[in-house]
Design a protein around this motif. Structure first.
Motif, mmCIF file in Angstrom:
data_model
loop_
_atom_site.group_PDB
_atom_site.id
_atom_site.type_symbol
_atom_site.label_atom_id
_atom_site.label_comp_id
_atom_site.label_asym_id
_atom_site.label_seq_id
_atom_site.Cartn_x
_atom_site.Cartn_y
_atom_site.Cartn_z
ATOM 1 N N UNK A 53 0.822 -1.210 0.000
ATOM 2 C CA UNK A 53 0.000 0.000 0.000
ATOM 3 C C UNK A 53 0.854 1.258 0.000
ATOM 4 N N UNK A 54 0.372 2.250 -0.728
ATOM 5 C CA UNK A 54 0.932 3.595 -0.655
ATOM 6 C C UNK A 54 0.142 4.334 0.425
ATOM 7 N N UNK A 55 0.745 4.498 1.577
ATOM 8 C CA UNK A 55 0.036 5.102 2.703
ATOM 9 C C UNK A 55 0.133 6.610 2.744
ATOM 10 N N UNK A 86 -1.044 9.543 5.623
ATOM 11 C CA UNK A 86 -2.359 9.426 6.275
ATOM 12 C C UNK A 86 -2.297 9.129 7.766
ATOM 13 N N UNK A 113 -4.158 5.007 8.848
ATOM 14 C CA UNK A 113 -3.578 3.746 8.375
ATOM 15 C C UNK A 113 -3.657 2.653 9.437
ATOM 16 N N UNK A 128 -4.963 -0.804 8.557
ATOM 17 C CA UNK A 128 -4.077 -1.600 7.703
ATOM 18 C C UNK A 128 -2.925 -2.176 8.523
ATOM 19 N N UNK A 155 -7.459 1.826 -11.307
ATOM 20 C CA UNK A 155 -7.244 2.538 -10.057
ATOM 21 C C UNK A 155 -5.784 2.859 -9.789
ATOM 22 N N UNK A 191 -2.889 5.038 -10.125
ATOM 23 C CA UNK A 191 -2.704 6.431 -10.515
ATOM 24 C C UNK A 191 -1.243 6.787 -10.712
ATOM 25 N N UNK A 215 -5.307 15.666 -3.681
ATOM 26 C CA UNK A 215 -5.616 14.684 -2.645
ATOM 27 C C UNK A 215 -4.430 14.476 -1.708
ATOM 28 N N UNK A 223 -7.800 13.207 3.372
ATOM 29 C CA UNK A 223 -7.458 12.791 2.006
ATOM 30 C C UNK A 223 -8.565 13.064 1.004
ATOM 31 N N UNK A 262 -10.082 -0.478 -2.059
ATOM 32 C CA UNK A 262 -9.279 -0.893 -0.905
ATOM 33 C C UNK A 262 -7.922 -0.227 -0.929
ATOM 34 N N UNK A 263 -7.913 1.046 -0.721
ATOM 35 C CA UNK A 263 -6.683 1.805 -0.776
ATOM 36 C C UNK A 263 -6.840 2.922 0.236
ATOM 37 N N UNK A 264 -5.787 3.229 0.963
ATOM 38 C CA UNK A 264 -5.939 4.310 1.936
ATOM 39 C C UNK A 264 -6.336 5.631 1.273
ATOM 40 N N UNK A 265 -5.881 5.859 0.042
ATOM 41 C CA UNK A 265 -6.330 7.042 -0.686
ATOM 42 C C UNK A 265 -7.493 6.618 -1.573
ATOM 43 N N UNK A 322 -9.923 5.976 -4.432
ATOM 44 C CA UNK A 322 -9.697 6.001 -5.875
ATOM 45 C C UNK A 322 -11.002 6.196 -6.636
#
Lengths: 183, 567
Positions: free
Chosen positions: A45-47, A50, A54, A57, A175, A177, B57, B64, B210-213, B215
């Motif tokens: 994961x790219x946290x 945050x 987090x 996670x 998704x 990015x 973001x 976020x 399912x991503x902290x940021x 999407x």
């Protein structure tokens, strides 16, 4: 690997992509996913920055590898590895604003007695945290090596990342990015 | 006279520096400074406006979603895209869940420690704590055994010197007024709140991947498909899951957060007399309830001047300007004028002292924040502003809850204009939203039964845009009114300006010498011990500062930050 945790290994990239070398951890996990297939049981994961958000996670992970910019000995781009009791002071030292959030994250898990059984911090010494999407040349040059170190560390924990073919590398998941950030 | 420097004042991200002069045990003058350069605008020039949200973001690590929302709205406004009903409802749910989570975390994680003495909790009687907790709520985790276990846990951490999130506080300060049992109850709920937020924010995984940021954002709509019967979409199963999460959130807010807030506040009613601030309140409004060009908003927009709740003015975006007389920027037209964000300039010009420094030259430029003004006046933004404008506009549920809180604390409406009012308004807003969310979920479920549209495709291609266009995106972030302004030329961003909530609240004086909301709110704040300015933190924290939000890049030369000094 007996654990009540659903994720045997979390690889968590940290840092702000907008702040030069500060984002190297986030960039490294994007690179990792581009170059390798993530094995079952591993969550990458790219946290970002945050912090406490987090916590879910981190707490569902049996073991965790954090990837981040770390103040340390040596010139910019030098590799740093910390483990166990060395991790918390390193992120509490406020190299950049985002580490305040990381300190909160680790302390939150500790106070809730949900700290992963093992936390390893891998990273590079940054040079500049100034506004900008690009990393400094020294850090950029060291990123592939950092990715390899993550792979090696994961293997020692029993998780094998398999390199992707060049066709696979060209394809991007929905998704993703990373191209937006120029990665 | 003593000059107190608090640097930084946030417990999480941020480089906010407060300098205050203390005279006769109270603050007589205050300056608010951000020591970080802010300039995400510079990164966005020349980029595809449809990608802008992915960059914005990342501006703020704490919120976020908020800069993504403001950005897609600004671009949609510029190119004329209209998100369909499903996208509006998904966004309302994302925004409201962010706000509910953020407010609960603010209360327990960031602000409670200004009111709750952790060390005092060690001397509490767990049985009496249970009686206290049971007297204010029927929350099941209120047994003596539970509180004894929490007390032991705290004891262990204190004995090992691992205070963690509770380090660097002023334990034992004379301004702490809660009995030991109330302190223990609050500490227990602090730990439960961490658990609660962990569960609740899973709603974002349903809404945005399912991503902290998240999407799920997309200019023109949403990227998350909806279909009652499809596995890979938001379907009836995910609706049921979210319904459950929302119900639990409402339960925690109703039975833990609000009773705690009232219990803590009842020992601090003197704080209804401090922290008033500029008395002007600005709200852009949030939660569109329909899909028209000027939708009805669940929390209305509006402006209140001089604390007059009977005269809520309509919000006019043209009246916003930013000033830099005391900010480290230059304007081409000189330092004394203000610029509307459409014509905004971001040209840094640092004239402050070489860090580390003892004090700022507050007669000159002293902050990286600009001074936003509305019709020339400083404005407070945030939950208090939203609740006051809603109250003054006749929002029935807000009026009812404000009335009920005032009754329970046995105080009149004038107490709202204060540090305590800010804390109470945040709780009321949380409850109103936690109650409203299920309605939006119902509307989404009903709408997607016959309408699967999530995106307005007609305006996706830049060839469908005018060669030059501009737009504004307004959003009520947890911390307050957030605006993004974008100017697009030949499909690329030519200018981009963000005016963030912390800039409204924490900005410096303007050319006319008018103080910003923090600066004004600190006047008269009592300071019992200038070496431990807990009271200053109370008022500043009541605004929920988020400096990573107000400014975006750290000054790397400054490393020794967490200190309070008495020059």
């Amino acid at each position: 690997m007996s654990s009540d945790r659903p994720v045997p290994l979390l690889v968590l990239g940290l840092g702000n992509l907008l702040c030069g070398d500060d984002g190297l951890g986030a960039v490294a996990v994007h690179l990792l996913q581009r170059r390798y297939r993530v094995p079952d049981g591993v969550s990458v994961l790219d946290g970002g920055t945050l912090g406490l958000s987090l916590l879910p996670y981190l707490e569902e992970a049996h073991e965790a590898i954090l990837v981040d910019a770390i103040r340390g000995e040596g010139p910019a781009g030098s590799f740093v590895r910390l483990e166990g009791d060395e991790v918390a002071p390193a992120v509490a030292g406020r190299l950049s604003v985002h580490q305040v959030g990381v300190a909160d994250l680790l302390e939150g898990a500790r106070w809730r007695e949900r700290y992963p059984s093992r936390v390893i911090l891998l990273g590079l010494v940054p040079e500049s945290l100034d506004l900008g999407l690009a990393r400094t040349p020294a850090v950029e040059a060291a990123l592939p090596e950092l990715v390899e170190r993550v792979v090696v560390e994961a293997r020692e924990l029993g998780h094998v990342f398999v390199p992707r073919s060049s066709d696979e590398m060209a394809a991007r998941g929905s998704g993703d990015l990373s191209h937006v950030y120029g990665l | 006279m003593t000059r107190v420097v608090v640097d930084p004042v946030t417990r999480i991200e941020g480089h906010l520096r407060i300098e205050a002069e203390v005279n006769g045990g109270a603050v007589s003058e205050a300056w608010s400074s951000s020591t970080m350069f802010r300039g995400v605008e510079l990164i966005l020039k020349g980029r595809d406006p449809r990608d802008a949200w992915a960059f914005t973001q990342r501006i703020c690590g704490v919120c976020t979603t908020v800069h993504a929302i403001a950005s897609i709205r600004a671009v949609e406004n510029a190119i004329g895209a209209s998100p369909p009903p499903n996208a509006r409802l998904l966004r309302n749910l994302i925004i409201a869940s962010q706000c509910v989570q953020d407010h609960v975390i603010h209360f327990y994680h960031l602000h409670a420690l200004d009111w709750v003495d952790i060390v005092s909790a060690l001397s509490a009687d767990p049985a009496k704590t249970a009686s206290l907790a049971q007297s204010i709520s029927d929350w099941p985790l209120s047994s003596a055994t539970h509180f004894a276990a929490v007390q032991n846990r705290v004891k262990n951490f204190v004995e090992r010197g691992q205070l963690g999130p509770f380090a660097n506080a002023y334990w034992g300060h004379s301004a702490y007024k809660l009995p030991a049992e109330a302190n223990l109850m609050a500490v227990a709920h602090y730990l439960e709140a961490l658990d609660w937020q962990r569960e609740f924010i899973r709603i974002h995984a349903v809404l945005g991947g399912k991503n902290p940021h998240l999407q799920g954002f997309l200019v023109g709509g949403a990227a998350t498909p909806v279909d009652p019967d499809q596995q890979a979409s938001i379907n009836m199963g995910s609706i049921a899951g979210m319904r459950d999460m929302i119900a639990r959130a409402r339960d925690f807010v109703t039975r833990v957060y609000i009773p705690d807030l009232l219990a803590v506040a009842s020992f601090y009613t003197d704080w209804a007399g401090y922290g008033g601030g500029v008395g002007n309140y600005l709200v852009y409004g949030e939660y569109p309830e329909d899909d028209g060009p000027q939708p009805q908003l669940f929390f209305p927009s509006g402006v209140i001047r001089n604390r007059d709740l009977t005269a809520v003015e309509p919000f006019d975006p043209e009246k916003i300007t930013e000033h830099i007389k005391h900010s480290w920027y230059d304007y081409a037209g000189g330092d004394d004028g203000g610029l509307h964000p459409f014509n905004g300039e971001t040209r840094p010009n640092y004239t402050g002292p070489e860090p580390p420094y003892e004090r700022l030259d507050t007669d000159g430029k002293y902050s990286w924040l600009k001074s936003p003004r509305y019709d020339g006046e400083p404005m407070e933004v945030g939950p208090l502003s939203r609740m006051l404008v809603a109250y003054g506009s006749g929002h029935p549920r807000v009026q009812e809850l404000v009335g009920s809180v005032l009754d329970k604390l046995k105080v009149g409406p004038e107490v709202l204009f204060s540090t305590l009012g800010r804390v109470a308004a945040r709780g009321i807003e949380t409850l109103v939203l936690a109650e409203r969310m299920e309605g939006w979920l119902d509307e989404l479920a009903a709408n997607m039964a016959s309408d699967l549209r999530i995106h307005d495709n007609e305006k996706w291609e830049p060839s469908s845009w005018p060669s030059e266009c501009s737009g504004a995106g307004f959003h009520e972030a947890p911390r307050g009114a957030l605006g993004h302004w974008v100017h697009i030329e030949d499909g690329a961003i030519r200018n981009y300006q963000c005016v963030v909530p912390s800039t409204w609240n924490a900005g410096p004086r303007d050319a006319a010498g008018k103080r910003g909301p923090y600066e004004e709110a600190l006047l008269g704040t009592p300071v019992a011990d200038a070496g431990q300015p807990l009271e200053i933190l109370r008022t500043v924290h009541s605004f929920d500062p988020c400096m990573a939000c107000g400014v975006h890049v750290v000054d790397t030369k400054r490393r020794e930050l967490a200190r309070v000094r008495i020059p």
